[in-house]
Each structure stands twice: as C-alpha cells, then as structure tokens.
Scaffold this active site. Structure first.
Site, PDB file in Angstrom:
ATOM      1  N   ASN A 190       0.379   1.115  -4.477  1.00  0.00           N
ATOM      2  CA  ASN A 190       1.131   0.891  -5.699  1.00  0.00           C
ATOM      3  C   ASN A 190       2.585   0.515  -5.414  1.00  0.00           C
ATOM      4  O   ASN A 190       2.947  -0.657  -5.448  1.00  0.00           O
ATOM      5  CB  ASN A 190       1.042   2.138  -6.585  1.00  0.00           C
ATOM      6  CG  ASN A 190       1.512   1.893  -7.991  1.00  0.00           C
ATOM      7  OD1 ASN A 190       2.260   0.955  -8.245  1.00  0.00           O
ATOM      8  ND2 ASN A 190       1.094   2.722  -8.924  1.00  0.00           N
ATOM      9  N   ASP A 191       3.401   1.498  -5.095  1.00  0.00           N
ATOM     10  CA  ASP A 191       4.832   1.223  -4.923  1.00  0.00           C
ATOM     11  C   ASP A 191       5.112   0.206  -3.818  1.00  0.00           C
ATOM     12  O   ASP A 191       6.073  -0.545  -3.902  1.00  0.00           O
ATOM     13  CB  ASP A 191       5.580   2.525  -4.614  1.00  0.00           C
ATOM     14  CG  ASP A 191       5.563   3.473  -5.800  1.00  0.00           C
ATOM     15  OD1 ASP A 191       5.469   2.977  -6.937  1.00  0.00           O
ATOM     16  OD2 ASP A 191       5.622   4.696  -5.583  1.00  0.00           O
ATOM     17  N   VAL A 192       4.260   0.176  -2.795  1.00  0.00           N
ATOM     18  CA  VAL A 192       4.532  -0.693  -1.641  1.00  0.00           C
ATOM     19  C   VAL A 192       4.274  -2.168  -1.941  1.00  0.00           C
ATOM     20  O   VAL A 192       4.545  -3.019  -1.105  1.00  0.00           O
ATOM     21  CB  VAL A 192       3.708  -0.278  -0.400  1.00  0.00           C
ATOM     22  CG1 VAL A 192       4.074   1.134   0.033  1.00  0.00           C
ATOM     23  CG2 VAL A 192       2.213  -0.390  -0.650  1.00  0.00           C
ATOM     24  N   SER A 238       5.563   7.568  -7.247  1.00  0.00           N
ATOM     25  CA  SER A 238       6.963   7.830  -7.576  1.00  0.00           C
ATOM     26  C   SER A 238       7.203   7.759  -9.079  1.00  0.00           C
ATOM     27  O   SER A 238       8.305   7.987  -9.540  1.00  0.00           O
ATOM     28  CB  SER A 238       7.851   6.816  -6.873  1.00  0.00           C
ATOM     29  OG  SER A 238       7.525   5.519  -7.315  1.00  0.00           O
TER      30      SER A 238
END
Lengths: 465, 100
Positions: free
Chosen positions: A390-392, A431
């Site tokens: 996701n965040d990456v 996050s």
C-alpha cells in the site's frame, strides 16, 4: 606484553582465535552476494565451532566445567529447536530474541566481573560498565520488540513526560555505572542497582516505539549487542570477541542507517517520536473513485501482456499467497510474458524480509529487483500487479508535500500501463494514509484476500488458453 | 591488553565491518542482519571464560545464565540464517534441479 614463554595451550588458543577472526570476516564478506551467501554462514559457523572448542582448553575439571556444558546444551538446544520451527514470516522477531540473548550474555559477563569486585584499571571499568549497560538495554529492549511483533504486547505505552522519564533512568544508570567504573562505589548493592536501571531502560525505551518502526530498532539493538560484546572482549582480554563484536557493531550501524533511510525516517525520529502506529491521516483529499475489476478480466489482461511486474507487500505474506503468486508467475512465463518482482526496501517487516518469503516459495532471486533497479522499468510494463502493498506504491510520497510519507522512496507502479491492486476492501494502509494510486484512471481494484484472488487469477490465465 | 593497540583494533575492525557490509544488496539484508547477529554469538567464548573463572554462588548463577543465553544467540543465529540463505536460488540453479 608477556615476556615469559607462553604455554602450548595459550599458543593454540591464540592461533585458533586469529583463524576465527579470519573466518568470521570472510564469512560476512561471502554473505554479500546471493550465490556465495550460504557458504558464508557455513564459514562463520565453522569459526564459531573452533572458537568454542579451543576455549575448553581454559577449563579445569570442576563444577564450573559441568555448568558450562550443561548451560550450552540447554541454551543451544532450545535455540536449535525454536530456530528450526519458526515460520519465515516470524523471522524478524526471532532474530530480535536471539540478539537480545547475546546482549544479555555480554551483560552477564560484566556482572560476573563487577560483582567479583577486584581492583582494576580505569579502561577495564569503563568498558565493562558500558558493555553491561548496552547489553542489558539490548536484552530487555529486544524482548519488548519480540513481544510487539509477536502480538504479545499490543499497546504502545505512552504518557506525557515519557522522554523525560527515559532520560532520568539513563542518567541514573550512567551515574551509578560511572561510580562503579572509577571505583568510587563498587559494592554489590551498587552493581545490582546499576543493572536494574539498565534493564529497566531497555523496556521503557522500546515500549513507546510503534510496530512499524521495530525493524530499525531490532537492527539498532543488533549493532549495540556487537559493541557490548567487543567491550566485554576487552575486559576478558579476548581479541576474537573484540574484532567480531566491533565488525558487527559497525556493520549493524550501517544496516540500521540503510533501513531508516529506506523508511524515510531518521534514527532519532524512530527512537524519540511515536509515528509507526499513530500516524496522522492529515493527507489531502483524493479525487475520483476506486474502479473494481473481475478476476477473469484481470487474468486475460495479464495473459496477453508482454511484461508484468509484481509488487508484493506484507499482506501477501500474511495471506500465505506467495506460493500461488509464484504459480501465477510461472504460468505467465510459459506464455512468454516477462515477469519480474519489485521489492520495496521495507516490504515485509524488515528490509530483505520479502525476499526471504519469496525465496521460500521458490522464486529465483534473479527475478527479484529492488527499488533502484526496477523503477525505470514500470513505464515499459503492461501490468503492475500490487498484492498486499500500500504505502510503498503511494504516489503522494512523490508529489504531496503535506503528506506524512512525502519524500519516502516508492515504487513507481502508477507509471505502468495498467495497475491491478489486490486488496481486501477499501480501507487505508498501515499508516492510515489514503492511497492516490487506487484512484488513478489506469488502476483497477481486485477485491478479496490475497490467496483467493491470486488463485482466481491462476484459473483465469489457464482459461485464457 | 595494551590500550593503544586495543584502540587500533577497535578502529580497524569497525572499518572492516562497514566496508564488508556496504556492498550487500538489499535482498540479503534480513539474512545478513541475522548473520551478523550470529557472529556476535562469539560472546559464548567470553561467557564460558567468565563461568570457568566464577567463584561463589552468585557468580556461578549469573555465569550459567550468561552461557545459556550466549549459546542461544550463537545456535539460534546460525540455524535461522542458514535456513534463510539455503532458500536463495537463481533460475539457472533451479533448472539444474539440485536442492543444495
């Protein structure tokens, strides 16, 4: 330096320790390339066996020897069984635990020397106390890290003034340690108070740090244990401990920096702030909508692609989907599709963890690329398949200065012609930051758990004929 | 131990560790951390020496705990590192069919 003729056993021990230092450094060097890495650990292991065996030349036939053998068998036996059994997904916390044991051992060496309360030099005192402090912090800190990653400690304990409390404990530990080191107060009571403070510091330092930051913390404690071992090596006049401990201390520090950088976090930030779990969700509004796709359509898209890049995240490992993903990749390869795996440095729970999980599933390492190698290739890829990441892959890290993850290096999956995201539902990432990638025009969402969704893709590709 | 020589050794070993690790690709970071974790398991020889020289109940108890912990560090570190590295294979090797 000793001018008397050394005994034969001393010569053997010295020569063996030189060989051990050579084997350790060569072993670590060989671990720097996937092809020779396994040989590297075997070399280092051989060094450890030699070091342990020659150390028995110091032994007398007494109760101490029986205790050494018994403790080695018990400690080594428990570690052997647990190490053979631990799942690859749980590897980071297991490494933390073994590392904490090393720190505890360094602290125990210092405790034996300091409780003995014999007169000693200043350097001896300072290094014994420093090694004890670092080793004790590494022991209890690593245990807390283990508890958090294992899910035994679910909360992050934070209260106002916590940093102040940590500084007070650290200050008290240093003061009592200094009193022992300079010989001002070396009573058993003072030594005990010092160790209680040092052990407590490891706990209070680590409890407020969130789970996402744990890899950096584990790496830091690994480096610290190395230093503690080197310091106690000086205390015991053992050069092989000094060299091996120092090599690990500096190598571990470099690794810690690399990990913190990959996560876009400074070390100070990790230790002294509470990101990791409770990030703000103060990112800007994301426009557009998430567009779903059926597995059948996604499978056809992949079957007729020239090039596909898989971006696996920890969600894939949690869903135990890595074997299915490799099956899908092989199916596509047989159809002539070029398949590559793109790994973000913090995919998984620790840099390199995802590579271990893919290797376990049988993915050859030459199909796996890291961020710098692969990022330019997304533009030429027909499909980027995001599984549990996701965040990456969140492009706001590149272009939204108000985002908490702004500046973090990301995989440019959004530049592929088509992006397929396998995801459980419409929730946010680890996050809590909204992912702009999911709303792009070239992105399609395939909802479902990782294993089930990839299985559907496998069937769809097979059906594509 | 000669203090000046000790400082040289601390310094040179530090540079060695930094240089040896600086060329390691990201894909090996987890096994490498585990491998370096194993290397500081050398603390086992120190714990053994400390226990060999221990006198009195307190020193014997702490020394025994130290040896058990150190043995756990060394053995556990080796086992998990070896397990991870054993799995890393290239496409070429795989087609050769060998498991090791």
């Amino acid at each position: 330096m000793d001018t008397t003729t050394p005994s034969i056993s001393t010569v053997i021990v010295d020569a063996a320790y030189i060989l051990v230092a050579f084997l350790f450094i060569t072993g670590l060097k060989r671990m720097s390339s996937p092809g020779t890495a396994r040989g590297g650990i075997v070399w280092a292991g051989l060094g450890m066996v030699i070091a342990t065996l020659v150390t028995y030349l110091h032994a007398d036939w007494n109760i101490n020897l029986a205790l050494v053998i018994g403790a080695t068998l018990v400690g080594g036996g428990v570690a052997w069984v647990s190490g053979k059994r631990v799942a690859m997904t749980d590897m980071p916390q297991m490494i933390a635990l073994y590392n904490g044991m090393g720190g505890g051992a360094a602290a125990a060496i210092a405790a034996v020397e300091l409780y003995r309360d014999e007169p000693h030099g200043l350097a001896f005192g300072i290094l014994a106390v420093l090694g004890a402090l670092i080793g004790a912090v590494s022991l209890t800190g690593s245990c807390v890290a283990f508890g958090k990653l294992q899910g035994l400690i679910k909360k992050s304990f934070r209260f106002s003034g916590q940093q102040f409390a940590n500084v007070v404990i650290l200050g008290a530990a240093i003061l009592s340690g200094a009193a022992i080191a300079v010989g001002y107060n070396t009573s058993a009571g003072a030594v005990t108070a010092f160790f209680v403070l040092a052990l407590a510091l490891g706990v209070t330092m680590t409890l407020p740090i969130g789970g996402a930051d744990m890899p950096v913390v584990i790496s830091l404690y690994n480096a610290l244990t190395g230093l503690a071992v080197a310091f106690e090596g000086y205390v015991l006049n053992n050069w092989s401990m000094v060299i091996a401990g120092m090599v690990v201390g500096s190598a571990g520090t470099l690794l810690t920096q690399l990990m913190a950088k990959a996560m876009n976090r400074s070390l100070g930030n990790v230790l002294f702030s509470g990101f990791g779990e409770s990030a703000s969700s103060a990112s800007g509004p994301v426009t557009g909508s998430q567009k779903p796709i059926e597995a059948g359509d996604a499978g056809v898209m992949m079957a007729y692609a020239q090039k596909l890049i898989v971006v696996p995240g920890y969600g894939m490992a949690v869903g135990q989907a890595q074997h299915k993903v490799w099956e899908l990749a092989q199916l596509l390869q047989n159809r002539g599709v070029t398949v590559k795996f793109a790994i973000h440095p913090v995919a998984g729970r620790m840099p390199g963890h995802m590579n271990v999980l893919l290797a376990e599933a049988g993915v050859p390492y030459d199909l796996i690329s890291d961020l710098e190698e692969i990022n330019a290739e997304f533009e030429t890829a027909d499909v980027a398949l995001i599984i549990g990441a996701n965040d990456v892959v969140n492009p706001v890290a590149r272009n939204d200065k108000s985002s908490p993850i702004y500046g973090m290096p990301i995989l440019d999956a959004d530049k592929a012609k088509n992006v397929i995201v396998i995801k459980r539902g419409q929730g946010q990432g680890f996050s809590g930051i909204e992912n702009a990638l999911f709303y792009l025009d070239n992105t399609r969402m395939l909802y479902g758990d990782a294993q089930g969704a990839v299985n559907q893709l496998v069937q769809a590709v097979k059906a594509a004929g | 131990m000669n203090g000046v020589i000790a400082i040289y050794i601390f310094m040179l070993a530090g540079f060695t560790g930094y240089e040896v690790i600086s060329r390691v690709p990201v894909i090996l970071h987890t096994p490498l951390m585990s491998g370096s974790n194993f290397v500081h398991g050398i603390v086992l020889v120190g714990a053994m020496v400390a226990l060999f020289n221990a006198q009195g109940t307190l020193e014997l108890v702490i020394g025994t705990i130290g040896v058990a912990l150190a043995a756990g560090n060394a053995v556990g570190g080796y086992v998990v590192t070896e397990r991870m590295l054993e799995m890393f294979k290239s496409s070429g090797k795989r087609q050769g069919g060998g498991h090791h």
